[in-house]
Design a protein around this motif. Sequence first.
Motif, PDB file in Angstrom:
ATOM      1  N   THR A   1       0.695  11.217 -13.062  1.00 13.83           N
ATOM      2  CA  THR A   1       2.141  11.042 -13.222  1.00 13.83           C
ATOM      3  C   THR A   1       2.830  11.112 -11.868  1.00 13.83           C
ATOM      4  OG1 THR A   1       2.096  12.015 -15.433  1.00 13.83           O
ATOM      5  CG2 THR A   1       4.220  11.983 -14.304  1.00 13.83           C
ATOM      6  N   VAL A   2       3.756  10.191 -11.637  1.00 14.02           N
ATOM      7  CA  VAL A   2       4.551  10.163 -10.413  1.00 14.02           C
ATOM      8  C   VAL A   2       6.019  10.237 -10.809  1.00 14.02           C
ATOM      9  CG1 VAL A   2       5.148   8.886  -8.323  1.00 14.02           C
ATOM     10  CG2 VAL A   2       2.827   8.725  -9.257  1.00 14.02           C
ATOM     11  N   ALA A   3       6.726  11.260 -10.329  1.00  8.36           N
ATOM     12  CA  ALA A   3       8.169  11.369 -10.555  1.00  8.36           C
ATOM     13  C   ALA A   3       8.880  10.567  -9.462  1.00  8.36           C
ATOM     14  CB  ALA A   3       8.603  12.832 -10.520  1.00  8.36           C
ATOM     15  N   CYS A   4       9.423   9.434  -9.843  1.00 11.29           N
ATOM     16  CA  CYS A   4      10.005   8.525  -8.852  1.00 11.29           C
ATOM     17  C   CYS A   4      11.353   9.036  -8.353  1.00 11.29           C
ATOM     18  CB  CYS A   4      10.173   7.130  -9.452  1.00 11.29           C
ATOM     19  SG  CYS A   4       8.611   6.363  -9.938  1.00 11.29           S
ATOM     20  N   ASN A   5      11.646   8.730  -7.095  1.00 10.35           N
ATOM     21  CA  ASN A   5      12.923   9.093  -6.503  1.00 10.35           C
ATOM     22  C   ASN A   5      13.290   8.069  -5.442  1.00 10.35           C
ATOM     23  OD1 ASN A   5      12.105  10.199  -3.653  1.00 10.35           O
ATOM     24  ND2 ASN A   5      10.678  11.158  -5.104  1.00 10.35           N
ATOM     25  N   GLU A   6      14.529   8.112  -4.994  1.00 14.98           N
ATOM     26  CA  GLU A   6      15.045   7.076  -4.104  1.00 14.98           C
ATOM     27  C   GLU A   6      14.446   7.149  -2.701  1.00 14.98           C
ATOM     28  OE1 GLU A   6      19.138   9.575  -3.016  1.00 14.98           O
ATOM     29  OE2 GLU A   6      19.214   7.711  -4.156  1.00 14.98           O
ATOM     30  N   ASP A   7      13.813   8.271  -2.364  1.00 19.66           N
ATOM     31  CA  ASP A   7      13.188   8.407  -1.041  1.00 19.66           C
ATOM     32  C   ASP A   7      11.715   8.012  -1.050  1.00 19.66           C
ATOM     33  OD1 ASP A   7      15.540   9.384   0.175  1.00 19.66           O
ATOM     34  OD2 ASP A   7      15.135  11.396  -0.593  1.00 19.66           O
ATOM     35  N   MET A   8      11.202   7.676  -2.218  1.00 25.46           N
ATOM     36  CA  MET A   8       9.786   7.346  -2.321  1.00 25.46           C
ATOM     37  C   MET A   8       9.495   6.000  -1.663  1.00 25.46           C
ATOM     38  SD  MET A   8       7.455   7.311  -5.773  1.00 25.46           S
ATOM     39  CE  MET A   8       8.097   5.748  -6.373  1.00 25.46           C
ATOM     40  N   THR A   9       8.458   5.972  -0.840  1.00 24.60           N
ATOM     41  CA  THR A   9       8.077   4.745  -0.149  1.00 24.60           C
ATOM     42  C   THR A   9       6.831   4.151  -0.805  1.00 24.60           C
ATOM     43  OG1 THR A   9       6.625   5.865   1.427  1.00 24.60           O
ATOM     44  CG2 THR A   9       8.964   5.686   2.010  1.00 24.60           C
ATOM     45  N   ALA A  10       6.513   2.918  -0.421  1.00 24.83           N
ATOM     46  CA  ALA A  10       5.293   2.295  -0.923  1.00 24.83           C
ATOM     47  C   ALA A  10       4.069   3.104  -0.527  1.00 24.83           C
ATOM     48  CB  ALA A  10       5.197   0.865  -0.404  1.00 24.83           C
ATOM     49  N   SER A  11       4.096   3.692   0.664  1.00 27.32           N
ATOM     50  CA  SER A  11       2.968   4.517   1.121  1.00 27.32           C
ATOM     51  C   SER A  11       2.762   5.744   0.245  1.00 27.32           C
ATOM     52  CB  SER A  11       3.181   4.948   2.573  1.00 27.32           C
ATOM     53  OG  SER A  11       3.144   3.834   3.441  1.00 27.32           O
ATOM     54  N   ASP A  12       3.861   6.273  -0.319  1.00 26.91           N
ATOM     55  CA  ASP A  12       3.736   7.407  -1.226  1.00 26.91           C
ATOM     56  C   ASP A  12       2.939   7.036  -2.471  1.00 26.91           C
ATOM     57  OD1 ASP A  12       5.221   9.185   0.365  1.00 26.91           O
ATOM     58  OD2 ASP A  12       7.115   8.430  -0.449  1.00 26.91           O
ATOM     59  N   LEU A  13       2.988   5.762  -2.856  1.00 25.23           N
ATOM     60  CA  LEU A  13       2.257   5.294  -4.027  1.00 25.23           C
ATOM     61  C   LEU A  13       0.827   4.876  -3.699  1.00 25.23           C
ATOM     62  CD1 LEU A  13       4.838   3.115  -6.036  1.00 25.23           C
ATOM     63  CD2 LEU A  13       3.882   5.324  -6.691  1.00 25.23           C
TER      64      LEU A  13
ATOM     65  N   ARG B   1      -7.929   9.622   9.094  1.00 28.92           N
ATOM     66  CA  ARG B   1      -8.588   9.323   7.827  1.00 28.92           C
ATOM     67  C   ARG B   1      -7.563   8.764   6.841  1.00 28.92           C
ATOM     68  NH1 ARG B   1      -7.532  13.156   3.860  1.00 28.92           N
ATOM     69  NH2 ARG B   1      -6.538  15.076   4.637  1.00 28.92           N
ATOM     70  N   TRP B   2      -8.046   7.967   5.928  1.00 22.48           N
ATOM     71  CA  TRP B   2      -7.188   7.372   4.908  1.00 22.48           C
ATOM     72  C   TRP B   2      -7.143   8.279   3.681  1.00 22.48           C
ATOM     73  CZ3 TRP B   2      -3.778   3.529   4.138  1.00 22.48           C
ATOM     74  CH2 TRP B   2      -3.452   3.185   2.824  1.00 22.48           C
ATOM     75  N   GLN B   3      -5.949   8.445   3.112  1.00 20.74           N
ATOM     76  CA  GLN B   3      -5.818   9.191   1.859  1.00 20.74           C
ATOM     77  C   GLN B   3      -5.147   8.309   0.817  1.00 20.74           C
ATOM     78  OE1 GLN B   3      -4.763  13.449   1.724  1.00 20.74           O
ATOM     79  NE2 GLN B   3      -3.028  12.862   0.422  1.00 20.74           N
ATOM     80  N   ASP B   4      -5.846   8.069  -0.288  1.00 22.01           N
ATOM     81  CA  ASP B   4      -5.270   7.270  -1.368  1.00 22.01           C
ATOM     82  C   ASP B   4      -4.031   7.940  -1.942  1.00 22.01           C
ATOM     83  OD1 ASP B   4      -7.140   5.254  -1.259  1.00 22.01           O
ATOM     84  OD2 ASP B   4      -8.384   6.049  -2.893  1.00 22.01           O
ATOM     85  N   GLY B   5      -3.047   7.123  -2.313  1.00 20.99           N
ATOM     86  CA  GLY B   5      -1.905   7.604  -3.073  1.00 20.99           C
ATOM     87  C   GLY B   5      -2.237   7.629  -4.557  1.00 20.99           C
ATOM     88  N   PRO B   6      -1.325   8.140  -5.382  1.00 22.87           N
ATOM     89  CA  PRO B   6      -1.613   8.282  -6.821  1.00 22.87           C
ATOM     90  C   PRO B   6      -1.884   6.955  -7.521  1.00 22.87           C
ATOM     91  CG  PRO B   6       0.712   8.724  -6.334  1.00 22.87           C
ATOM     92  CD  PRO B   6      -0.008   8.681  -5.029  1.00 22.87           C
TER      93      PRO B   6
END
Length: 267
Positions: free
Chosen positions: A63-75, A87-92
Motif C-alpha cells: 500500500t502506498v499513501a499518495c501525497n502531492e510531494d510524492m515523486t515518480a522515484s518514490d514509486l 546501489r539501486w533500491q526498488d520502490g513499492p
Amino acid sequence: MSDAIKQFFIKNEPYYRQVADEVTLYEAAYSVRMPMMLKGPTGCGKTRFVEYMAWKLKKPLITVACNEDMTASDLVGRFLLDAEGTRWQDGPLTTAARFGAICYLDEVVEARQDTTVVIHPLTDNRRILPLEKKGELVHAHADFQLVISYNPGYQSLMKDLKQSTKQRFGALDFNYPQADIETEIVMHETGIKADVAGKLVAIAERARNLKGHGLDEGISTRMLIYAGSLIAKGVDVHAACHMALVRPITDDPDMRDALDAAVTTFF
C-alpha cells in the motif's frame, strides 16, 4: 519466495462486511488482472476491502499513501549511496511488479499527474515498468495487479485523474453502507450494543445530509468506529461523540452546534 515480499502478506482475515456483489466482481477482475479503481468517500471501507481481497486471494499487498510531494522515484525506486558505494533500491510499485503483489495506491488523486503517468505501461496489455535511471525494463509478474482509490467528492479541475489514466481501469463505486449494515459493522468493530451503534449511525446520517450545506464531508464509518471504541472504553457518550464525530469535521461554531444538538437528540 523473496524476503522482500513475505512481509506484505496479510496473515489474519480482515473484517469486511460485503454490501453487494463487490467481492465477486473484484475476483473476476483479478482473474484477468484488470487494474481496478475504487471510488468513494473517505472512511467508507475502500482500504479495508482491498486488504480483505488480498487476504482472500492469498496475495501480498503493498500500500502506498499518495501525497502531492510524492515523486515518480518514490514509486519506482532510486539509486542510494551507502558504505559500499551506489546501489539501486526498488520502490513499492517496482517491488509489487517484480514479485506479483497487489499494489494499492491510496488516494491517488493526491499525487502529481506527472508522477501517476509512470503507472500507464503497467495498466495496458504491455504490463511493463521501465526503470529509466537503471536502464531496466521490468515485466510484471503474472500475479501483479494495480489498484487505485480516490474520493470523487474532492476532485476539481486541478485535482483529478486524467481520462487517459481513468480509462485504463475497471471501477467499483463505494459509499457508506445502509443503516442496518453500518450498525452491524460498528457493533462488530467496537463491541458496543446495537441500540448505541444505531444511534451513532443515525447521527452520521444527519451529518451526511449536511454535505454541501456547510460540511465538506459527512461523518464516515471510520469515525463511528472511533466513537464506538471510546464508548466501549467507558468514555461518556456525549464526550466520545464530540471528540470523534463533531470536532474533526468542522470548525464552524454554528455547524458544531447543529451536530452537538443531533448528538443530544439521540443520546
